[in-house]
Design a protein around this motif. Structure first.
Motif, PDB file in Angstrom:
ATOM      1  N   GLN A   1      54.581  31.389  77.923  1.00 39.85           N
ATOM      2  CA  GLN A   1      54.070  32.626  77.457  1.00 39.85           C
ATOM      3  C   GLN A   1      54.429  32.706  76.169  1.00 39.85           C
ATOM      4  OE1 GLN A   1      51.935  34.795  79.529  1.00 39.85           O
ATOM      5  NE2 GLN A   1      52.205  32.876  80.609  1.00 39.85           N
ATOM      6  N   LEU A   2      55.712  32.274  75.628  1.00 48.33           N
ATOM      7  CA  LEU A   2      55.992  32.439  74.345  1.00 48.33           C
ATOM      8  C   LEU A   2      55.069  31.333  73.387  1.00 48.33           C
ATOM      9  CD1 LEU A   2      58.057  33.125  71.939  1.00 48.33           C
ATOM     10  CD2 LEU A   2      59.487  31.139  72.611  1.00 48.33           C
ATOM     11  N   ALA A   3      54.746  30.452  74.029  1.00 50.54           N
ATOM     12  CA  ALA A   3      53.756  29.495  73.215  1.00 50.54           C
ATOM     13  C   ALA A   3      52.446  30.038  73.142  1.00 50.54           C
ATOM     14  CB  ALA A   3      53.592  28.180  74.305  1.00 50.54           C
ATOM     15  N   LEU A   4      52.183  31.089  74.115  1.00 55.50           N
ATOM     16  CA  LEU A   4      50.526  31.648  73.980  1.00 55.50           C
ATOM     17  C   LEU A   4      50.855  32.676  72.719  1.00 55.50           C
ATOM     18  CD1 LEU A   4      49.841  32.819  77.665  1.00 55.50           C
ATOM     19  CD2 LEU A   4      48.797  31.011  76.010  1.00 55.50           C
TER      20      LEU A   4
ATOM     21  N   PHE B   1      54.620  42.649  74.312  1.00 59.60           N
ATOM     22  CA  PHE B   1      55.713  43.836  74.352  1.00 59.60           C
ATOM     23  C   PHE B   1      55.216  44.587  75.794  1.00 59.60           C
ATOM     24  CE2 PHE B   1      57.675  47.850  72.930  1.00 59.60           C
ATOM     25  CZ  PHE B   1      58.985  47.744  73.656  1.00 59.60           C
ATOM     26  N   ASN B   2      53.922  45.179  75.559  1.00 57.98           N
ATOM     27  CA  ASN B   2      53.448  45.915  76.739  1.00 57.98           C
ATOM     28  C   ASN B   2      53.774  45.140  78.060  1.00 57.98           C
ATOM     29  OD1 ASN B   2      52.136  47.924  75.421  1.00 57.98           O
ATOM     30  ND2 ASN B   2      50.335  47.004  75.246  1.00 57.98           N
TER      31      ASN B   2
ATOM     32  N   ASP C   1      48.339  40.509  90.913  1.00 60.82           N
ATOM     33  CA  ASP C   1      49.468  39.318  90.831  1.00 60.82           C
ATOM     34  C   ASP C   1      50.695  40.001  89.976  1.00 60.82           C
ATOM     35  OD1 ASP C   1      50.763  37.135  91.014  1.00 60.82           O
ATOM     36  OD2 ASP C   1      49.612  35.885  89.544  1.00 60.82           O
ATOM     37  N   PRO C   2      51.233  41.247  90.344  1.00 61.80           N
ATOM     38  CA  PRO C   2      52.158  42.185  89.531  1.00 61.80           C
ATOM     39  C   PRO C   2      53.575  41.203  89.467  1.00 61.80           C
ATOM     40  CG  PRO C   2      51.875  42.866  91.698  1.00 61.80           C
ATOM     41  CD  PRO C   2      50.703  41.833  91.703  1.00 61.80           C
TER      42      PRO C   2
ATOM     43  N   VAL D   1      51.643  37.360  79.279  1.00 61.09           N
ATOM     44  CA  VAL D   1      51.448  38.300  78.015  1.00 61.09           C
ATOM     45  C   VAL D   1      50.011  38.653  77.500  1.00 61.09           C
ATOM     46  CG1 VAL D   1      53.459  37.453  76.980  1.00 61.09           C
ATOM     47  CG2 VAL D   1      51.101  36.061  76.366  1.00 61.09           C
ATOM     48  N   GLU D   2      49.070  37.803  78.405  1.00 61.36           N
ATOM     49  CA  GLU D   2      47.700  38.096  77.925  1.00 61.36           C
ATOM     50  C   GLU D   2      46.964  39.227  78.698  1.00 61.36           C
ATOM     51  OE1 GLU D   2      45.506  33.996  76.548  1.00 61.36           O
ATOM     52  OE2 GLU D   2      46.587  33.952  78.464  1.00 61.36           O
ATOM     53  N   ARG D   3      47.979  39.575  79.750  1.00 62.50           N
ATOM     54  CA  ARG D   3      47.249  40.636  80.539  1.00 62.50           C
ATOM     55  C   ARG D   3      47.047  42.019  79.695  1.00 62.50           C
ATOM     56  NH1 ARG D   3      48.847  41.809  85.964  1.00 62.50           N
ATOM     57  NH2 ARG D   3      50.500  40.058  86.048  1.00 62.50           N
ATOM     58  N   ASN D   4      47.990  42.144  78.688  1.00 63.76           N
ATOM     59  CA  ASN D   4      47.951  43.372  77.765  1.00 63.76           C
ATOM     60  C   ASN D   4      47.668  44.727  78.731  1.00 63.76           C
ATOM     61  OD1 ASN D   4      48.372  44.847  75.643  1.00 63.76           O
ATOM     62  ND2 ASN D   4      46.106  44.609  75.168  1.00 63.76           N
ATOM     63  N   PRO D   5      49.214  44.928  79.550  1.00 60.76           N
ATOM     64  CA  PRO D   5      48.920  46.353  80.405  1.00 60.76           C
ATOM     65  C   PRO D   5      49.167  47.426  79.577  1.00 60.76           C
ATOM     66  CG  PRO D   5      50.931  45.113  80.768  1.00 60.76           C
ATOM     67  CD  PRO D   5      50.185  44.199  79.748  1.00 60.76           C
ATOM     68  N   VAL D   6      48.288  47.929  78.711  1.00 56.18           N
ATOM     69  CA  VAL D   6      48.273  48.905  77.941  1.00 56.18           C
ATOM     70  C   VAL D   6      48.650  50.689  78.704  1.00 56.18           C
ATOM     71  CG1 VAL D   6      46.453  48.231  76.217  1.00 56.18           C
ATOM     72  CG2 VAL D   6      45.860  49.375  78.100  1.00 56.18           C
ATOM     73  N   ASP D   7      48.448  50.439  79.925  1.00 56.74           N
ATOM     74  CA  ASP D   7      48.598  51.943  80.819  1.00 56.74           C
ATOM     75  C   ASP D   7      49.912  51.649  81.346  1.00 56.74           C
ATOM     76  OD1 ASP D   7      47.828  49.839  82.388  1.00 56.74           O
ATOM     77  OD2 ASP D   7      46.185  51.110  83.222  1.00 56.74           O
TER      78      ASP D   7
END
Lengths: 65, 393
Positions: B254-257, B269-270, B319-320, B325-331
């Motif tokens: 995920q750091l690589a992404l 961060f989200n 898949d919680p 990191v690409e999920r970007n769960p803004v909410d």
């Protein structure tokens, strides 16, 4: 659909602008400006962005009327 | 007739083992029901995403007055703060609190914080092995908040223990709360006596006193605002930065992404906040009988918001248990939501984005030893995180 801003609640977090840059922006003072308040139901992409902006506001200062 | 009485569980949210690893408890409560009554804590916990988000928005039903904490002494002490009030009183207090803390007020700080974070990370990468909580997770927020408020001398040295104590005392009247009340009292005492001259000229803290002197904010509020900056903003930010380091160490892919696409920094961060929210539980009080997904909470009952349970609700996030990191769960729910949504989230984002950005540019992989956790009431933070080796970028 119409985007409604509760200006008293808005703190300028700016996450809405990232979600819908064509509909709203923060001005130079960090105040939110709604560039388009009315979004046509015939424009589902814009409607989705408007809903996304409402969803992402961390203090619930935006709603759809 | 449908039975609308919520199920009861003998779980104690503040049991040592639960506070160190709450995830099995969150999952059990969430699968049991959207509302569960816990006699051990005399609270009705909300366990699923939708119920939590709706309650955070509905301040008329889920009041913050006399409700945030899990013991009467802390609720009494918080009376009159924006944290523990409802609109319309809350609206004015919040505006005063956020005037210097809102993203628009903080825009000028971004470059300074980026520079501080990058210098810290550069130094640690060169060092190769270090204790990441002290060297980075605590070092950055303490420096940023101290400079923001304009702290000098003793107060600066005390910020860490004061900030930790202010969160601990929100728990029930257990040993941790009892031990921390005197320390939280030191913070309160200092904030009650601090004057403009104690704070660095040009700092935000000094600006709050200037606003009080001009009559822009009510008399005697400057100290209370500084109290809230410190009480709410230090411990939680430290936890979040520690979580960033630990989660990227555990998930190098995920750091690589983020390394490949730095525009993922806010999304990352989200996801850190969704995956490991820095606060365990927060209180509300039902102002009337209310049904949440068909289960009744009686008027005047204490309600516990389980941020982590909601953030891992499979009804809302696919898949919680995966950190993506690409999920970007803004909410996500980690900052709360609505009128009481975290007032310092703009500052937290500046600090966390600066750390993630610096790590992504300078680090390919972190090799860490086992993280040390100790029981705490409200803040869920790593205590020690040994970084054994840095593979530089």
């Amino acid at each position: 659909m119409r985007i409604v801003l509760d200006r008293e609640r808005c703190e300028g977090h700016g996450l809405c602008e990232e979600a819908a840059p064509d509909l709203m922006h923060l001005d130079d003072d960090g105040e939110l400006v709604l560039d388009r308040e009315e979004v046509s139901d015939d424009d589902p992409a814009a409607a989705a962005r408007a809903n996304g902006a409402v969803r992402v506001c961390p203090v619930a200062a935006l709603r759809i009327a | 007739m449908t039975d609308s009485t919520p199920p009861v569980s003998d779980i104690d949210l503040f049991d040592d083992a639960v506070t160190v690893d709450p995830w099995p408890t969150y999952a059990a409560l969430r699968e049991l029901a959207p509302v569960v009554y816990l006699p051990a804590n005399d609270t009705y916990v909300l366990t699923r995403y939708e119920g939590i988000r709706n309650a955070l928005l509905d301040w008329e039903t889920f009041s913050s007055v006399n409700a945030i904490g899990f013991n009467p002494m802390v609720n009494e002490a918080l009376t009159g703060t924006s944290l523990a009030s409802d609109p319309p009183v809350h609206t004015q207090l919040r505006a005063t609190l956020t005037e210097n803390l809102s993203p628009r007020a903080l825009r000028g700080l971004k470059a300074t914080i980026d520079t501080k974070a990058d210098a810290l990370v550069e130094q640690l990468v060169n060092k190769g092995s270090f204790e990441a909580m002290d060297a980075l997770a605590r070092a950055l927020p303490l420096e940023v908040v101290a400079d923001l408020i304009g702290f000098t001398g003793d107060a600066r040295d005390n910020m860490l223990r004061w900030g930790q104590a202010a969160m601990q005392v929100i728990g029930p009247m257990n040993q941790r709360t009892a031990e921390n009340f005197p320390i939280a009292g030191e913070l309160y005492g200092w904030c009650s006596n601090v004057t403009a001259e104690d704070l660095q000229p040009g700092s935000v803290g000094r600006g709050i006193f200037d606003a009080e002197a001009r009559g822009d904010i009510p008399p005697h509020t400057a100290g209370h605002i500084i109290h809230q900056y410190l009480g709410a903003g230090v411990d939680s930010t430290i936890a979040s930065i520690g979580n960033i380091i630990a989660l990227f160490a555990a998930h190098p892919d995920q750091l690589a992404l983020v390394r490949e696409d730095p525009s993922l920094v806010p999304a990352a961060f989200n996801e850190v906040l969704r995956y490991w929210p820095p606060l365990h539980v927060w209180g509300r009080r039902a102002t009337k009988d209310v049904e949440v997904e068909g289960l009744r909470i009686p008027a005047e009952a204490h309600v516990g918001i389980l941020f982590g349970a909601g953030n891992h609700d499979p009804r809302h996030y696919d898949d919680p248990e995966a950190f993506l990191v690409e999920r970007n769960p803004v909410d996500h729910l980690a900052f709360g939501y609505g009128p009481h949504g975290c007032a310092g989230q703009g500052l937290a984002r500046l600090e966390a984005h600066a750390v993630i950005d610096a790590l992504a540019r300078r680090v390919e992989r972190l090799v860490v030893g086992p993280e040390v956790r100790i029981p705490t009431n409200i803040t869920r933070s790593i205590e020690q995180l040994p970084v054994l080796e840095v593979v530089p970028a």
